[in-house]
Structures are given as structure tokens and as C-alpha cells.
Design a protein around this motif. Sequence first.
Motif, short mmCIF file in Angstrom:
data_model
loop_
_atom_site.label_atom_id
_atom_site.label_comp_id
_atom_site.label_asym_id
_atom_site.label_seq_id
_atom_site.Cartn_x
_atom_site.Cartn_y
_atom_site.Cartn_z
N SER A 169 0.82 -1.21 0.00
CA SER A 169 0.00 0.00 0.00
C SER A 169 0.85 1.26 0.00
N ALA A 170 1.97 1.21 0.68
CA ALA A 170 2.85 2.37 0.77
C ALA A 170 4.24 1.91 1.18
N MET A 171 5.23 2.70 0.81
CA MET A 171 6.61 2.46 1.26
C MET A 171 7.22 3.81 1.61
N GLY A 172 8.24 3.76 2.42
CA GLY A 172 8.86 5.03 2.76
C GLY A 172 10.05 4.87 3.68
N TRP A 173 10.44 5.99 4.27
CA TRP A 173 11.63 6.05 5.11
C TRP A 173 11.36 6.84 6.37
N TYR A 174 11.88 6.33 7.45
CA TYR A 174 11.90 7.02 8.74
C TYR A 174 13.35 7.06 9.19
N ARG A 175 13.64 7.92 10.16
CA ARG A 175 15.00 7.96 10.70
C ARG A 175 14.96 8.16 12.20
N GLN A 176 16.06 7.76 12.83
CA GLN A 176 16.14 7.84 14.28
C GLN A 176 17.56 8.11 14.72
N THR A 177 17.69 9.02 15.70
CA THR A 177 18.97 9.29 16.34
C THR A 177 18.88 8.87 17.80
N PRO A 178 20.02 8.62 18.43
CA PRO A 178 20.00 8.15 19.82
C PRO A 178 19.22 9.08 20.75
#
Length: 121
Positions: free
Chosen positions: A32-41
Motif C-alpha cells: 500500500s505504501a513504502m517510505g523512510w523514517y530515521r532515528q537518532t540516539p
Amino acid sequence: QVQLVESGGGLVQAGGFLRLSCAASGTFYSISAMGWYRQTPGKQRELVATQTRDGSTNYADSVKGRFTISKDNAKNTVYLLMNSLKPEDTAVYYCYAAIKDSWGVRANDYWGRGTQVTVSS
């Protein structure tokens, strides 16, 4: 079993660019959907960009005009072209996909293992 495999992270100088790729594999009905997330400490995972199957996109304000998301539906692959990178873009980037296992069911959320992007000043 659905798997998301990311590639393309690395170390780049500020102002440079990187392209991330993420391919979905396994047995499923549709994406249905694709994407990107990000995370820092010490921080919560945050949206970077997503794209639905019909092409609609959503970007975080902090990356608008610099990052471009695209998808190849035939290859079940999503890309993130990151231009004009800044040190504050440094993070682990996670691929995301909303995938229906069969017709008529709600999509489940899947995540990749993450790829490190480091932008040096």
C-alpha cells in the motif's frame, strides 16, 4: 515472511548526496505504501518521506526540497535520493512498508533493519 532490505547508507560530507534503496521480498498480496523514517540516539523515530501505491508523497518539512522519494512498483523497491545533506540528517534510516498479506485485509507495518547515514561537517 516479508523482508525489507535496505542499502546505500554511508558517510558523506555536508552538501553531498546519497541514495538509499529498499527492496521488499517474500509472499504478499500488495504494497500500500513504502517510505523512510530515521532515528537518532535518544529520540523517537521520525518520518522522512513516504509514497503510496498511487504515487502520493509525504515529506517531513526538514527534508522538503532536498530529498526525493520514488518507487518502482514492479520491483517492490523504494528509493530515497538525499541531496544537500546536512550534519543534522545523520541518523539510522529505516525502510517502512505497509503490506497486505492477502486481498481484503488491513495492511501490516513492516520495517527494515536500518542503514546508517552520517554527514560530516
